[in-house]
Design an enzyme around this catalytic site. Structure first.
Site, PDB file in Angstrom:
ATOM      1  N   ALA A  52      33.593  34.484  -9.683  1.00 27.15           N
ATOM      2  CA  ALA A  52      33.696  35.930  -9.495  1.00 27.15           C
ATOM      3  C   ALA A  52      34.583  36.565 -10.556  1.00 27.15           C
ATOM      4  O   ALA A  52      34.265  37.640 -11.091  1.00 27.15           O
ATOM      5  CB  ALA A  52      34.237  36.244  -8.106  1.00 27.15           C
ATOM      6  N   ASN A  53      35.698  35.929 -10.889  1.00 30.56           N
ATOM      7  CA  ASN A  53      36.572  36.471 -11.921  1.00 30.56           C
ATOM      8  C   ASN A  53      35.849  36.563 -13.264  1.00 30.56           C
ATOM      9  O   ASN A  53      35.989  37.551 -13.999  1.00 30.56           O
ATOM     10  CB  ASN A  53      37.822  35.605 -12.079  1.00 30.56           C
ATOM     11  CG  ASN A  53      38.766  35.708 -10.904  1.00 30.56           C
ATOM     12  OD1 ASN A  53      38.724  36.660 -10.138  1.00 30.56           O
ATOM     13  ND2 ASN A  53      39.626  34.720 -10.755  1.00 30.56           N
ATOM     14  N   ALA A 259      43.984  33.783 -13.716  1.00 23.67           N
ATOM     15  CA  ALA A 259      42.730  34.390 -14.188  1.00 23.67           C
ATOM     16  C   ALA A 259      42.686  34.615 -15.694  1.00 23.67           C
ATOM     17  O   ALA A 259      41.696  35.161 -16.191  1.00 23.67           O
ATOM     18  CB  ALA A 259      42.430  35.695 -13.462  1.00 23.67           C
ATOM     19  N   ALA A 260      43.700  34.175 -16.441  1.00 19.21           N
ATOM     20  CA  ALA A 260      43.647  34.354 -17.893  1.00 19.21           C
ATOM     21  C   ALA A 260      42.456  33.601 -18.490  1.00 19.21           C
ATOM     22  O   ALA A 260      41.735  34.128 -19.354  1.00 19.21           O
ATOM     23  CB  ALA A 260      44.950  33.869 -18.527  1.00 19.21           C
ATOM     24  N   GLY A 261      42.227  32.373 -18.016  1.00 20.74           N
ATOM     25  CA  GLY A 261      41.080  31.611 -18.501  1.00 20.74           C
ATOM     26  C   GLY A 261      39.760  32.231 -18.100  1.00 20.74           C
ATOM     27  O   GLY A 261      38.772  32.158 -18.845  1.00 20.74           O
ATOM     28  N   ASP A 262      39.723  32.863 -16.928  1.00 21.38           N
ATOM     29  CA  ASP A 262      38.495  33.523 -16.478  1.00 21.38           C
ATOM     30  C   ASP A 262      38.203  34.770 -17.307  1.00 21.38           C
ATOM     31  O   ASP A 262      37.048  35.066 -17.632  1.00 21.38           O
ATOM     32  CB  ASP A 262      38.620  33.902 -15.004  1.00 21.38           C
ATOM     33  CG  ASP A 262      38.897  32.699 -14.122  1.00 21.38           C
ATOM     34  OD1 ASP A 262      38.474  31.587 -14.492  1.00 21.38           O
ATOM     35  OD2 ASP A 262      39.526  32.867 -13.070  1.00 21.38           O
TER      36      ASP A 262
END
Length: 314
Positions: A52-53, A259-262
């Protein structure tokens, strides 16, 4: 709701097959030791899940994002589906199943570092028939597949094979890291582990640029077209069979790395689907990742394309 392109135009969509959760996040000065209780200073309840992210990030990047996943029949489902819809993500292939929606418990300390326990729940109900239906409806209008490892590995593998056979660019974010069937690597165009995930997958301790390059070569030796090892403040390295390219990080004050990687993966996928070359797509993705760590939360921290473009211009 986004519309598929006309038959005469190139496909520009991003198909995301992956997890949808509600994130329960606590913030405290430090993380507790085993058996210890510490007092926190904030709490959030928001849409999350790597799938979702990434879908939200792709939508905010300006891409035509299509989510394939499952939510439960509980009160959290509306929060999850509403968050996707609000970001402009197509949710026609998000299925509601009986039982609870997936949940992630995230703890963040004052340095911005986090640890996460993700409970799949409804995500375990994703099935091949649902993936088939999504590819039947959207395969010709999508250019990129984004997928991760928070859904059953068999479904990730199945989706990668479908995307490869359909001619999509396959981007695999191998998180949470796990031992994978090596037959999958020749079907992957770009694998995007961070240094921890690269270490687990390859057995090479990634501690600096040189070891990151060695890890990248482990992936390409097994058939992956490109390995993009991200190393937070140390930047990233792109490794292919015939070259290595280095990317310098953008200095920011980190508040929460969730969520940085997302953000990175979503912007990378949307940028490639939109026609950028790989170098420029990675640079844009790094800008998105940098902005994400300056904000708290998972999906609420994902930046709009105007903010990313402004950062890169500066």
């Amino acid at each position: 709701m986004s519309q598929p392109p006309s038959p005469t135009s190139a496909p520009t969509g991003v198909l995301i097959v992956g997890s949808i959760t509600v994130d329960v996040t606590t913030f405290s000065s430090r993380l507790p030791a085993r058996g210890e209780t510490v007092l926190g200073n904030d709490f959030t309840l928001v849409l999350g899940g790597k799938g979702a992210n990434q879908a939200v990030a792709a939508g905010l990047a300006g891409g035509s994002a299509h989510m394939v996943g499952c939510v439960g029949s509980d009160v959290f489902a509306d929060l999850a589906v509403g968050g996707l819809r609000d970001a402009g993500v197509n949710i026609d292939n998000v299925r509601t199943v009986s039982g609870p929606t997936g949940v992630a418990h995230i703890r963040v300390d004052d340095s911005g570092e986090n640890d996460i326990v993700m409970v799949p729940l409804a995500n375990s109900s994703l099935c091949e028939e649902q993936v088939d239906a999504a590819f039947s409806a959207l395969g010709s209008s999508c250019r990129v597949l984004l997928t991760q490892l928070e859904i059953p590995w068999a479904l990730t593998q199945y989706s990668i094979r479908k995307a490869h056979d359909a001619g999509l660019t396959v981007i695999l974010d191998p998180a949470p890291a796990a031992t994978l069937d090596e037959a999958i690597w020749p079907l992957v165009d770009i694998v995007t582990p961070n240094e921890t995930e690269a270490s687990i997958l390859t057995g090479i301790a990634v501690t600096d640029e040189a070891s990151a390059i060695d890890a990248g070569r482990w992936f390409t030796a097994r058939g992956a077209k490109s390995a993009l090892i991200t190393m937070a403040a140390a930047g990233a390295v792109l490794v292919t069979a015939d070259r290595v390219e280095r990317f310098i990080s953008i200095p920011v004050d980190a508040v929460d790395t969730t969520a940085a990687g997302d953000a990175f993966a979503g912007y990378l996928g949307a940028s490639l689907a939109g026609g950028l070359d790989l170098h420029d797509a990675i640079a844009r993705a790094m800008g998105a990742g940098a902005l994400t760590v300056t904000r708290r939360g998972a999906s609420p921290s994902l930046p709009h394309r105007d903010d990313v473009d402004a950062l890169l211009t500066r």
